[in-house]
Design an enzyme around this catalytic site. Sequence first.
Site, mmCIF file in Angstrom:
data_model
loop_
_atom_site.group_PDB
_atom_site.id
_atom_site.type_symbol
_atom_site.label_atom_id
_atom_site.label_comp_id
_atom_site.label_asym_id
_atom_site.label_seq_id
_atom_site.Cartn_x
_atom_site.Cartn_y
_atom_site.Cartn_z
ATOM 1 N N HIS A 95 0.824 -1.201 0.000
ATOM 2 C CA HIS A 95 0.000 0.000 0.000
ATOM 3 C C HIS A 95 0.867 1.264 0.000
ATOM 4 O O HIS A 95 0.586 2.245 -0.700
ATOM 5 C CB HIS A 95 -0.909 -0.037 1.244
ATOM 6 N N GLU A 124 2.170 1.870 -3.412
ATOM 7 C CA GLU A 124 1.125 2.458 -4.272
ATOM 8 C C GLU A 124 1.122 3.990 -4.112
ATOM 9 O O GLU A 124 1.090 4.730 -5.092
ATOM 10 C CB GLU A 124 -0.224 1.861 -3.892
ATOM 11 N N HIS A 125 1.163 4.456 -2.864
ATOM 12 C CA HIS A 125 1.183 5.908 -2.631
ATOM 13 C C HIS A 125 2.403 6.547 -3.302
ATOM 14 O O HIS A 125 2.303 7.580 -3.937
ATOM 15 C CB HIS A 125 1.263 6.197 -1.125
ATOM 16 N N GLU A 164 -4.371 7.828 7.298
ATOM 17 C CA GLU A 164 -5.254 6.866 6.621
ATOM 18 C C GLU A 164 -5.523 5.674 7.554
ATOM 19 O O GLU A 164 -6.648 5.181 7.651
ATOM 20 C CB GLU A 164 -4.618 6.395 5.303
#
Lengths: 432, 420
Positions: free
Chosen positions: A72, A75-76, A147
């Site tokens: 994840h 991905e950022h 997040e």
Amino acid sequence: MKQREQELITSSRGGQSCLHVKHETGLNIYIMEMPDFHTAYALFGTKYGSVNTMFRLDGEKDFAKVPEGIAHFLEHKLFENEDTGAFEQYAKTGAIANAYTSFDRTAYLFMCSENFNPSLEILLNFVRHPYFTQETVDKEQGIIAQEIQMNEDEPSWKLFFNSLKCMYHAHPVRIGIAGTIESIRKIDAELLYRCYHTFYNLHNMTLCIAGNVHAEEILAICDKLLVPDENHHLEEIYPSEPYEVLQHEIFDVAPVGVPMFSIDFKLKPKSGEEQLKANLLAELVMDTLFSANTEIYQRMLKENLINFEFGADAPFSGNGYFSIGVGGESRNPREVRKRIFSEIERAKQEGFSQESFERLRKSKYGALIRSMNSVEANASMMLDAYMSGVKPFSKISALAEMTYEQAWQFLREEIDTENAVLSVIHAQGEIL
Amino acid sequence: MEENTHVLAEGVELVSMTEPKFKTTNISVMMLMPCEPEKFAAWGLLPNLLLNSCRKYPSMAKMTERMQELYGAYLDSSVSLIGDMWQMQIRINMIGDAYALAGEKLKEAAAELLLECILHPNLDGERAFSAEAFRMEQKELLDVIESEINDKRSYAVKRAKRTIFRGEPNANPLYGTKEEVLALTPETVYAVYEEILQKAQILIYYVGAEQAEELPEIFRKAFLPRKTVEICTNSPSKCKPEPEIVTETMEVNQCQLVMAFKADGMQSTEAMRMCSMMFGGAPFSLLFMNVREKMSLCYYCSSSIVYEKHTMLVTCGVSQENVEKARQAIEEQLRVLQNGEFEEKLLADAQRYFINALKLTGDTPSSCIVEAFERRIRPDHADVQEQIQLFSRLTKEEIIQTAKAFQLDSVYILNQKGES
């Protein structure tokens, strides 16, 4: 015209087809031309999600173990390259762009009504050109920490992960997709590069595009921009996972109104077509047993045990995990569990309404046809097929062949009330 | 796409849109009433009461079976506020006739099922809803109100609206309060239902692959002559002389910050929408690029516009210690917009973004319905082509002027319990 390894896949029921191209770079490309639409939707995905934590490539002796949440995080970070960010580039074409990471995949996407080709070039370029520095990695920690905090305040998310933690002893599916604030602190630029080069190999990726596009133009752009990747024969391992659940229930506290619950059954995982059929059978069985027209649903509703939030959840499956369940809101979730188990045991012995099963099969067919209306859903369907190791449109074909006998057999042989988890989230001080 | 409008009776219109590319039949019935907040609880109870059973399918079980027979028809409802108008939408979505496995006429079946629900509810006697159905829906609505707390971001916005729109209908909870719901009876809800049938503006939309020649007649027969209310959606909310700050607490990991900015005076809809987009509506906008990307303060910090209220809402999820920093940064970015300290590129990017999004209209049945509905209820609503022109023509100077009109009205903070 260039000779390509390609196949046209058609769904006669849905009246739709897509082209599958095995590109010379190793990339699997799926294209569904929908000329009557204005929208074009592209997904560039890799088989890399939160469960892919232990791996090695050709020639490597040891398996690498990486921090939780790194897929994840990657991905950022991929949205930034040396000169400019991907969002700034997309701003020049007007495309609406995003990305997501789940348990078993990461996908980068955009949607547009014009400038499709330049937007596709942006997508292929930024995903293929990583640029990480310690400074940009550090900067992202704060954003992702927020997040994670946001997810922790989301009670349905907490309910779901609590259930996974009780179902699985060791499988990494029990880990939160974004990791934890502690685990993401261990991520650095070097680790990101290592994961990138392992999983963002074109042999492990797919490009799925639907909408107002031309296959030949897409393939020409791929030919121009994509450099072949050597197949590193990625090898992954997962910790050994027992059949039994780790713990049968979990109660947790959060600010919620009515207590939320899920009852999840841990099942034996499968793969490819077999998993797809198992998912369909599971959906049909659970809906037949627990949809709003069933006696048990109506009785529980009248007795105030459930409200309209109650229903069967979509099957949850991937590499080494498979579960199905029901969920909703209840002030007496243990009693709901008792009723659910008893209904399952009754249906195992006596069977269930064949008429109801057929109605739900028809409903499921309707839902699949309805989803074909959407450019976005069609691209996602192709991505899902690739990730699951099946052909596009397999679901609608498999559904046509499904019988009541198969569903009953599935219920008898696969769903085990001894192997289930009750997860509950309730407000502080609420006695259940 | 072929579009035909039929005026069926006073205050009842049918817009039929034929689009061969769609595989589904979609019918939406919108009912609009001027807001009466004291009726919100009764109005909020109504949609499910109408959809979960009716005279022909007098139980939820029978209704569910009917929908399953119709290939899993999707029947649902929503209530919302548009300016100071209350809206109820009831819609059905199912596969198109071409995909029916036994050649069934699904379009007529969809219209008939909707009309059964709307016009022939499940009653006890003449003037009261079925007591059993009523009790079930009342309990359900109480649970819905209680569970509003679950989604912290939307909960914070709902709480903030009490301050932002104080004295206006929008300040009230959309489903009423628990006390108001508890005070309802099958008779009182029936009375508001009758009133809606007699007075609401009823706008019906069909979108599907097939022509819908039979639908005007089906719907014409259904509605009797009536005297209806006027549609008036534009209702700007006046900015407070001094910003008001409200803080509440909850056991949360992340704080929620909601800020409302209002623009008094005449404002162009397109300029307000553009301002909000440049401020915080996209990944290239000022809030995303600065408060999130540069300052790493949050995962989301975005703005949206309630343009009939001339109100721009900013929501941000942020840790306790950074609330003040985020608040100042958000105000600072508005000043950037107001002082014109942004590059022309930002405006050009936002224009492209809007135009791209506008051109996607028409690719989903719901976007066709929304577009036709907006055109009908907002006198100044331009069609897609005109909107593209209007957005393209906006200048930096117009954006600066509109941004200057936006002033801080109120701030709502949902803090962690136990923290100052």
